[in-house]
Design a protein around this motif. Sequence first.
Motif, short mmCIF file in Angstrom:
data_model
loop_
_atom_site.label_atom_id
_atom_site.label_comp_id
_atom_site.label_asym_id
_atom_site.label_seq_id
_atom_site.Cartn_x
_atom_site.Cartn_y
_atom_site.Cartn_z
N TYR A 163 -4.04 -2.48 -8.48
CA TYR A 163 -4.70 -1.58 -7.55
C TYR A 163 -5.80 -0.80 -8.26
O TYR A 163 -5.69 -0.49 -9.45
N LEU A 219 -6.79 4.79 -2.26
CA LEU A 219 -6.81 3.37 -2.56
C LEU A 219 -8.15 2.76 -2.17
O LEU A 219 -8.61 2.94 -1.05
N HIS A 279 -6.81 -3.69 -3.55
CA HIS A 279 -5.78 -4.21 -4.43
C HIS A 279 -5.77 -5.73 -4.40
O HIS A 279 -6.27 -6.35 -3.45
N ASN A 322 0.83 -1.20 0.00
CA ASN A 322 0.00 0.00 0.00
C ASN A 322 0.86 1.24 0.00
O ASN A 322 1.84 1.34 0.73
#
Lengths: 111, 114
Positions: free
Chosen positions: B33, B45, B48, A98
């Motif tokens: 993603y 985000l 993912h 991330n």
Amino acid sequence: QQPVQSPQAVILREGEDAVINCSSSKALYSVHWYRQKHGEAPVFLMILLKGGEQKGHDKISASFNEKKQQSSLYLTASQLSYSGTYFCGTEWQTGANNLFFGTGTRLTVIP
Amino acid sequence: DAMVIQNPRYQVTQFGKPVTLSCSQTLNHNVMYWYQQKSSQAPKLLFHYYDKDFNNEADTPDNFQSRRPNTSFCFLDIRSPGLGDAAMYLCATSRTRQGQNIQYFGAGTRLSVL
């Protein structure tokens, strides 16, 4: 949790220098820098890993201060093509997959 | 030459009408993603895939779903789009290497909700 960037916006004349800062409240493993032009996708510029790295190519370079949990992007002798929004992306632990993108800095270079 | 391809570039849908955005990659990266980016904001985000493993961000609404039928393709499904879902949707890929999680972005799909 979102990294904070400063300044929010900056206007430069061609040939001037700029510094963009990225600060995190959490310990960082790596910092990425991306540039996004209006209506386009972010483009990767460079990555810095913990250990106090400095990197650069052409007239764009960056540093990473692990202790301060900060990274700075340096743009020297700016060109019109440098205009865009710069985002730092922070990675808190290796393998986490991330990136947390910072608040962004809009850079405008004028003739 | 495009390595991460998103289709369509622009999508208009009606309030509540399901819509699917697609992403394909030629990089053979194992991580894909999906990000949502609203005007003048950073990419956020949504989720993912690490290979076939799906990872949802805690604050991603249930209205958003994703599928990855194979390494090359990934889809974003919005089951009932609301006006607040109008945004640019970015797909990105990376090849996980220790500390080298460089992400490559597609050109994005701009979604409008009427």
